[in-house]
Design an enzyme around this catalytic site. Structure first.
Site, PDB file in Angstrom:
ATOM      1  N   GLY A   1       1.028  -1.289   0.119  1.00 30.49           N
ATOM      2  CA  GLY A   1       0.181   0.058  -0.149  1.00 30.49           C
ATOM      3  C   GLY A   1       0.851   1.330  -0.162  1.00 30.49           C
ATOM      4  O   GLY A   1       2.044   1.198   0.536  1.00 30.49           O
TER       5      GLY A   1
ATOM      6  N   GLN B   1       2.919   9.774   1.358  1.00 34.92           N
ATOM      7  CA  GLN B   1       4.301   8.979   1.338  1.00 34.92           C
ATOM      8  C   GLN B   1       5.217   9.360  -0.284  1.00 34.92           C
ATOM      9  O   GLN B   1       6.277   9.172  -0.148  1.00 34.92           O
ATOM     10  CB  GLN B   1       4.074   7.791   1.412  1.00 34.92           C
TER      11      GLN B   1
ATOM     12  N   CYS C   1       5.940  -0.340   7.063  1.00 34.42           N
ATOM     13  CA  CYS C   1       5.666   0.714   6.244  1.00 34.42           C
ATOM     14  C   CYS C   1       6.893   1.078   5.345  1.00 34.42           C
ATOM     15  O   CYS C   1       8.059   1.279   5.713  1.00 34.42           O
ATOM     16  CB  CYS C   1       5.468   2.091   7.265  1.00 34.42           C
ATOM     17  N   LEU C   2       6.678   1.484   4.084  1.00 35.64           N
ATOM     18  CA  LEU C   2       7.660   1.818   3.346  1.00 35.64           C
ATOM     19  C   LEU C   2       8.390   3.078   3.667  1.00 35.64           C
ATOM     20  O   LEU C   2       9.550   3.562   3.287  1.00 35.64           O
ATOM     21  CB  LEU C   2       7.148   1.988   1.604  1.00 35.64           C
TER      22      LEU C   2
ATOM     23  N   HIS D   1      -4.396   1.351   7.597  1.00 33.67           N
ATOM     24  CA  HIS D   1      -3.013   1.695   7.559  1.00 33.67           C
ATOM     25  C   HIS D   1      -2.675   3.004   6.771  1.00 33.67           C
ATOM     26  O   HIS D   1      -2.453   4.004   6.924  1.00 33.67           O
ATOM     27  CB  HIS D   1      -1.965   0.598   7.134  1.00 33.67           C
ATOM     28  N   GLU D   2      -3.588   2.680   5.535  1.00 32.17           N
ATOM     29  CA  GLU D   2      -3.250   3.691   4.354  1.00 32.17           C
ATOM     30  C   GLU D   2      -4.202   4.867   4.994  1.00 32.17           C
ATOM     31  O   GLU D   2      -3.716   6.239   4.771  1.00 32.17           O
ATOM     32  CB  GLU D   2      -3.698   3.303   3.054  1.00 32.17           C
TER      33      GLU D   2
ATOM     34  N   HIS E   1      -2.669   7.078   7.367  1.00 31.94           N
ATOM     35  CA  HIS E   1      -1.473   7.952   6.684  1.00 31.94           C
ATOM     36  C   HIS E   1      -2.130   9.380   6.075  1.00 31.94           C
ATOM     37  O   HIS E   1      -1.636  10.387   6.227  1.00 31.94           O
ATOM     38  CB  HIS E   1      -0.730   7.424   5.502  1.00 31.94           C
TER      39      HIS E   1
HETATM   40 NI    NI Z   1       2.707   3.075   5.612  1.00 30.90          NI
END
Ligand code: NI
Length: 163
Positions: free
Chosen positions: A46, A51, A89-90, A131-132, A135
């Site tokens: 995701g 991000q 998380c990226l 999670h997204e 963000h």
């Molecule tokens: Ni993330």
């Protein structure tokens, strides 16, 4: 189509609340296409607009068939149950932690054409939606971690945990 730079933890942009998407235009389509490329390149599950440095309410989420669903102006309208699971998380490279999430969520969102949809998801997909969408409100999963895991316990196959 292009790969965009992924913003890392410590950058203020990840803590800010995103504004709604109002223009469903070529600029939005380019952003979504670039996010697909960026997410595929990073082997993530995701990716949310902040991000890649854009403070707008949109994200990509890996769904049951492992394709990426575009969710624009998403909102969780129902939650049910509870699950404990690992997240990464990226924007927080090399870390994984246990996070409690609802077992099942229903999300209302727009597609790139501006049309509204509702979708109910369970398990990992429900976790990815939460999670997204966090963000988009300036929250990272690290705020919810109950226990960090040893990154050596994760193999290549688990790369999809990063979102
Ligand atoms: Ni993330």
């Amino acid at each position: 189509m292009a790969i965009r730079n992924i913003v890392k933890v410590g950058d203020d942009i990840l803590t800010r609340k995103c504004r709604p998407v109002t223009d469903f235009n070529d600029r939005l389509f380019t952003l979504l296409d670039d996010m697909h490329d960026t997410l595929t390149d990073a082997h993530g599950a995701g990716l949310a607009a902040p991000q890649v440095g854009i403070l707008r309410r949109l994200a990509l989420v890996m769904v049951e068939d492992e394709s990426f669903l575009e969710i624009i102006n998403p909102e969780i309208i129902a939650r049910e149950g509870e699950q404990d699971g690992a997240e990464g998380c990226l924007s927080v490279p090399g870390k994984y932690g246990m996070v409690k999430r609802p077992m099942k969520v229903t999300v209302r969102y727009q597609d790139r054409g501006g049309e509204w949809h509702e979708r109910t998801a369970e398990g990992f997909t429900a976790r990815a939606f939460c999670h997204e969408i966090d963000h988009l409100d300036g929250h990272l999963y690290t705020e919810l971690v109950t226990e960090y895991l040893d990154p050596d316990d994760f193999t290549e196959d688990d790369e999809g945990e990063d979102q």
